[in-house]
Design an enzyme around this catalytic site. Structure first.
Site, PDB file in Angstrom:
ATOM      1  CD  GLU A  28      36.843  -5.404  16.459  1.00 50.50           C
ATOM      2  OE1 GLU A  28      37.831  -5.968  16.952  1.00 50.50           O
ATOM      3  OE2 GLU A  28      35.687  -5.521  16.909  1.00 50.50           O
ATOM      4  CG  ASN A  60      31.543  -4.145  11.809  1.00 53.23           C
ATOM      5  OD1 ASN A  60      30.646  -3.302  11.893  1.00 53.23           O
ATOM      6  ND2 ASN A  60      31.694  -5.128  12.700  1.00 53.23           N
ATOM      7  CG  HIS A  99      30.006  -3.665  21.160  1.00 59.13           C
ATOM      8  ND1 HIS A  99      29.028  -4.601  21.370  1.00 59.13           N
ATOM      9  CD2 HIS A  99      30.689  -4.102  20.081  1.00 59.13           C
ATOM     10  CE1 HIS A  99      29.121  -5.562  20.461  1.00 59.13           C
ATOM     11  NE2 HIS A  99      30.118  -5.282  19.661  1.00 59.13           N
ATOM     12  CD  GLU A 137      29.990  -6.217  16.132  1.00 56.41           C
ATOM     13  OE1 GLU A 137      30.438  -6.381  17.284  1.00 56.41           O
ATOM     14  OE2 GLU A 137      30.627  -6.498  15.112  1.00 56.41           O
ATOM     15  CG  ASP A 142      26.360  -4.677  23.406  1.00 55.38           C
ATOM     16  OD1 ASP A 142      27.147  -3.714  23.423  1.00 55.38           O
ATOM     17  OD2 ASP A 142      26.745  -5.861  23.323  1.00 55.38           O
TER      18      ASP A 142
HETATM   19  C1  XIL Z   1      32.166 -11.469  20.114  1.00 54.30           C
HETATM   20  C2  XIL Z   1      31.180 -12.608  20.308  1.00 54.30           C
HETATM   21  O1  XIL Z   1      29.923 -12.084  20.616  1.00 54.30           O
HETATM   22  C3  XIL Z   1      31.658 -13.515  21.390  1.00 54.30           C
HETATM   23  O2  XIL Z   1      30.777 -14.622  21.514  1.00 54.30           O
HETATM   24  C4  XIL Z   1      33.048 -14.007  21.073  1.00 54.30           C
HETATM   25  O3  XIL Z   1      33.530 -14.818  22.114  1.00 54.30           O
HETATM   26  C5  XIL Z   1      33.958 -12.825  20.855  1.00 54.30           C
HETATM   27  O4  XIL Z   1      33.434 -12.013  19.875  1.00 54.30           O
HETATM   28  N1  XIL Z   1      33.187  -6.973  17.996  1.00 54.30           N
HETATM   29  C6  XIL Z   1      32.904  -7.883  17.006  1.00 54.30           C
HETATM   30  C7  XIL Z   1      32.286  -9.165  17.339  1.00 54.30           C
HETATM   31  O5  XIL Z   1      33.041  -7.557  15.833  1.00 54.30           O
HETATM   32  O6  XIL Z   1      32.655 -10.182  16.464  1.00 54.30           O
HETATM   33  C8  XIL Z   1      32.577  -9.574  18.755  1.00 54.30           C
HETATM   34  O7  XIL Z   1      31.783 -10.718  19.030  1.00 54.30           O
HETATM   35  C9  XIL Z   1      32.245  -8.451  19.679  1.00 54.30           C
HETATM   36  C10 XIL Z   1      33.111  -7.262  19.387  1.00 54.30           C
END
Ligand code: XIL
Length: 800
Positions: free
Chosen positions: A358, A401, A437, A467, A469
């Site tokens: 990020e 990422n 996400h 990631e 969802d």
């Molecule tokens: C999230 C985790 O799932 C949570 O448990 C934590 O509190 C915060 O981070 N992008 C990412 C991940 O790269 O590392 C994040 O994960 C979600 C967003």
């Protein structure tokens, strides 16, 4: 008998070096491998330092006690002892803790706490016993040692009969009555130190009377028996040379259904939080890997490819990074040592790392996000991070990422510009991770995502969906779940359309584990399994995309939940008793017997099958497509219970079954591999016509006469709890007896019962009876418990 001899022969095999703790005469040390103090689990207990086989706990303030609840655990019954060598004993005030039961109240430390502390204090041996009823120990006694110690002190705490005895070497120091402190039947080891002291334990051993087998037994902790169904998503993906992955966490592994699903469905795994900077280097230069190690141990056992997430990110950073006074040089040095330590530790084990996460700003013009790294080091911090990662683990694929830059737009342009420029500068970057996400609304189109993936692939990058969802606004509904499934399908296709897109990784497995629940309130999770661990439409969509077909749901036959001994459905079971479920598609394979069952433990998952009784998992001994044999779990209460069979995350309908306080019945199964039994004579022959487990009429008639006075063993179920263990899926370690009035009759004669109590099978009662002196003939065998008669005809013939 044979086994006992064999075991005691083994006991003497390990070279007991001179300096090892010896057993007292007539006792034998239990082999433990690895040695108790050398177990790596100690390093994961807060405050405990482990080095060169010794464990230490110091305190500068008051008393500190720490129990190792993930390390060695001992099951105890009868006589046993714990022997400890306290080194460094000039600093006195240290104890070994033997915790039999942790406090039962979260706020009152002593309530329910059952433990023994034995150690050295003020130059004397000390024995402290807590029994959980009051805020002070019920026993607290000191005993003189032979001489004031200034080197090692060996102490042994033995339970002998109903006494607790403290020894030093072979000399008895004193004894007290045991208030039943080990009544739980198991113990965890821990250390306790007084303020201003440090306890250092160089050896810890367990002993039991020589020649006995099983008074003290090491119980395994999380088995790492990771389930594979053979037809999970991972199996479909593997044949396509593709990765279907999952992020996971310790809490998901503590949830049985997620534990199983993670192993069953995925061929790749990413620790969700435990490799982040705040987890791995909470203080500058102090690294902690316990949590990550536990996850990777699971993934290794599951044969999953592991992805590291994440080395450099502006979030989940410890305070010292964000608030430190850094120069470019010092922050680069800290970043390098962090990356070398973390990526170096797992060198060769992780196939890929998210090196930087990020880094692109959300706002136009989507240049570099302002973070501690970009501000202090400058824009080239990414180049350094990737070079350090390459140095730490040359074989791992190194990824950039990010989220929000998955389709075609200004942010993805920002990412594209960043990574292509890095590549052009010769920075070792292999791939780009697209988080994806999203919710039901607001995602880029799958077409755009495909276009972006293609553009990155053409620029020489491997791409992974890292990631995934798709959350949806509450309330949860079939329609919204169907929309989630559609988006799963289309983004999966976008990835698969480009050969360089090599993985589809989902951020969690069951909605109940999803980060979304805290981060986006008002939404439900966008994962594959729902809060109960059952497959959602998204699961079936992905399964179909991967070329699989949906298995039929298990289904329970009408009246199909029955007492395993009587085959009657009213009552079907009572707490701790055996029951059977008949139906269709109850299991994927013809027949799965449990191995553990024979070792005295019953699992709650077998061949991908779980059985829930009022939402509590039952213990399983056999699953077949047509029949399941299970043991009613703790907390099953008289009344109607809801029973559901779950096969690989797919539930049957809920059926109602009748539970009773007791449901006594004698078994009428063939003694197949010693797993089931019927009335048997001393020579092992069955007296009553057995039914084969799979069909055949159940006559219950006599097949072989018994003689008056002959000893016969009966097995039964539903006689109430055999002991707390039977409702936690274990053979009771103590010889429990029936708590309610009972009698066994043959015809009109009430029998002499030599033994009524636990058997060698979980959930099964055993009765040793003697055949009464009755005239030749065939008589009905009846058991009666608390006025309830066994309900099925069994007949024993008597012949002089
Ligand atoms: C999230 C985790 O799932 C949570 O448990 C934590 O509190 C915060 O981070 N992008 C990412 C991940 O790269 O590392 C994040 O994960 C979600 C967003």
């Amino acid at each position: 008998m044979f086994r006992c001899l064999f075991l005691s022969a083994i006991l003497f095999l390990p070279a007991l070096a001179q300096s090892s703790l010896g057993p007292r005469e007539g006792w034998a040390i239990l082999p433990s491998n690895p040695s108790l103090t050398a177990s790596p689990s100690w390093a994961c207990v807060p405050g405990i330092r482990a080095s060169e086989g010794a464990i230490k706990l110091g305190s500068t303030t008051g008393f500190i006690g720490q129990v190792n609840s993930s390390g060695p655990r001992l099951l105890v019954s009868g006589d046993f002892s714990i022997i400890a060598r306290f080194s460094n004993s000039t600093q006195l005030g240290g104890w070994v803790e033997l915790e039999s039961q942790p406090a039962t109240s979260p706020s009152v430390f002593w309530r329910g706490l059952k433990k023994v502390d034995f150690g050295v204090t003020g130059g004397r041996a000390s024995l402290i016993v807590w029994t959980g009823e009051k805020d002070s120990p019920s026993i607290n006694q000191n005993f003189n040692l032979a001489a004031t110690p200034n080197t090692n002190v060996d102490l042994e705490l033995a339970r002998v009969g109903n006494q607790l005895v403290l020894f030093s070497g072979s000399r008895e120091l004193g004894r007290v009555a045991d208030p039943g402190v080990f009544s739980s039947g198991s113990l965890n080891f821990g250390l306790l130190t007084a303020g201003g002291n440090e306890i250092s334990l160089s050896q810890l051993a367990v002993s039991q009377p020589a020649g006995v087998d099983g008074n003290a037994v090491f119980a395994s902790r999380p088995t790492h028996k990771v389930p594979r169904s053979g037809n999970g998503l991972r199996d479909l993906a593997a044949s396509r040379n593709f990765l279907v992955g999952n992020i996971f966490s310790g809490s998901a592994l503590n949830n049985e259904s997620s534990y199983n699903a993670i192993g069953r469905e995925f061929n790749a795994a990413t620790p969700g939080n435990d490799l982040k900077w705040e987890s791995t280097e909470p203080e500058l230069g102090r690294f902690t890997f316990c949590a990550a190690d536990r996850l990777l141990e699971y993934a290794d056992a599951a044969g999953q490819k592991m992805r590291g997430h994440v080395l450099v990110w502006h979030e989940q950073l410890p305070g010292y990074v964000n608030n430190g006074t850094w120069t470019r040089e010092t922050l680069l040095a800290a970043m390098r040592s962090h990356i070398l330590a973390v990526a170096g530790r797992y060198k060769g084990r992780l196939y890929a790392w998210d090196v930087v996460n990020e880094a692109i700003d959300d706002a136009a013009p989507h240049g570099l996000r302002s973070t501690i790294f970009s501000r202090v080091i400058g824009p080239d911090y990414l180049d350094f991070a990737f070079r350090y990662a390459k140095e730490a683990d040359p074989a791992a694929k190194l990824f950039y990422n990010d989220y929000g830059g998955e389709g075609m737009g200004p942010k993805s342009q920002g990412v594209f510009n960043l990574v292509t420029a890095m590549k052009a500068r010769g920075v070792p970057i292999d791939g780009v991770g697209l988080q994806l996400h999203y919710g039901l609304a607001g995602s880029p189109s799958a077409g755009e995502v495909e276009q972006n993936i293609r553009r990155l692939a053409q620029a020489g990058f491997e791409v992974q969906i890292t990631e995934f969802d798709i959350t949806a606004p509450l309330p949860d509904s079939p329609a919204r779940q169907a929309e989630q499934a559609t988006l799963y399908r289309s983004f999966y296709r976008a990835c698969r359309a480009v050969p360089q897109c090599t993985a589809f990784i989902i951020w969690g497995v069951a909605d109940s584990d999803s980060w979304i629940l805290t981060f986006r309130p008002g939404n439900f999770g966008g994962l594959l399994l729902d809060n109960n661990g059952w497959n959602k439409p998204a699961y079936y969509a992905l399964q179909q995309e991967l070329g699989g077909t949906r298995a039929p749901a298990p289904s329970i036959a009408g009246g199909g939940v029955v007492n395993a001994a009587s085959y009657l459905s009213t009552p079907a079971f009572s707490e701790g008793s055996f029951f059977s479920i008949f139906g269709a598609n109850l299991a994927a394979k013809i027949e799965v017997w449990d191995n553990e069952f024979q070792q005295g433990r019953a699992p709650t998952t077998l061949g991908g099958v779980r059985v829930l009784v009022d939402n509590k998992p039952a213990f399983l001994s056999l699953v077949t497509p047509g029949q399941i044999n299970a043991i009613a779990p703790a907390g099953t209460i008289a009344g109607s219970s809801k029973v559901v069979v779950e096969l690989n995350g797919q539930p049957s309908e809920l059926v109602t079954a009748t539970a009773a306080a007791t449901s006594p019945a004698f078994f009428l199964f063939s003694p197949r591999n010693n797993r089931y039994a019927v009335a048997i004579s001393a020579d092992g022959a069955s007296l009553i016509a057995p039914s084969d487990l799979f069909g055949g009429p159940v006559s219950g008639r006599s097949v072989r006469p018994a003689k008056p006075g002959e000893s016969v063993i009966l097995y039964g179920s539903g006689f109430g709890q055999t002991a707390p263990e039977s409702v936690i899926g274990r053979i009771p370690t103590s010889a429990a007896t029936l708590s309610k009035p009972f009698a066994i009759r043959i015809g009109t004669a009430t029998l002499t019962v030599d033994y009524a109590g636990r058997s060698g099978f979980v959930g099964v009662y055993q009765f040793n009876i003697r055949i009464p002196d009755l005239p030749d003939g065939e008589y009905e065998l009846v058991g009666e418990l608390d006025g309830v008669r066994t309900s099925m005809g069994r007949f024993i013939a008597i012949q002089k």
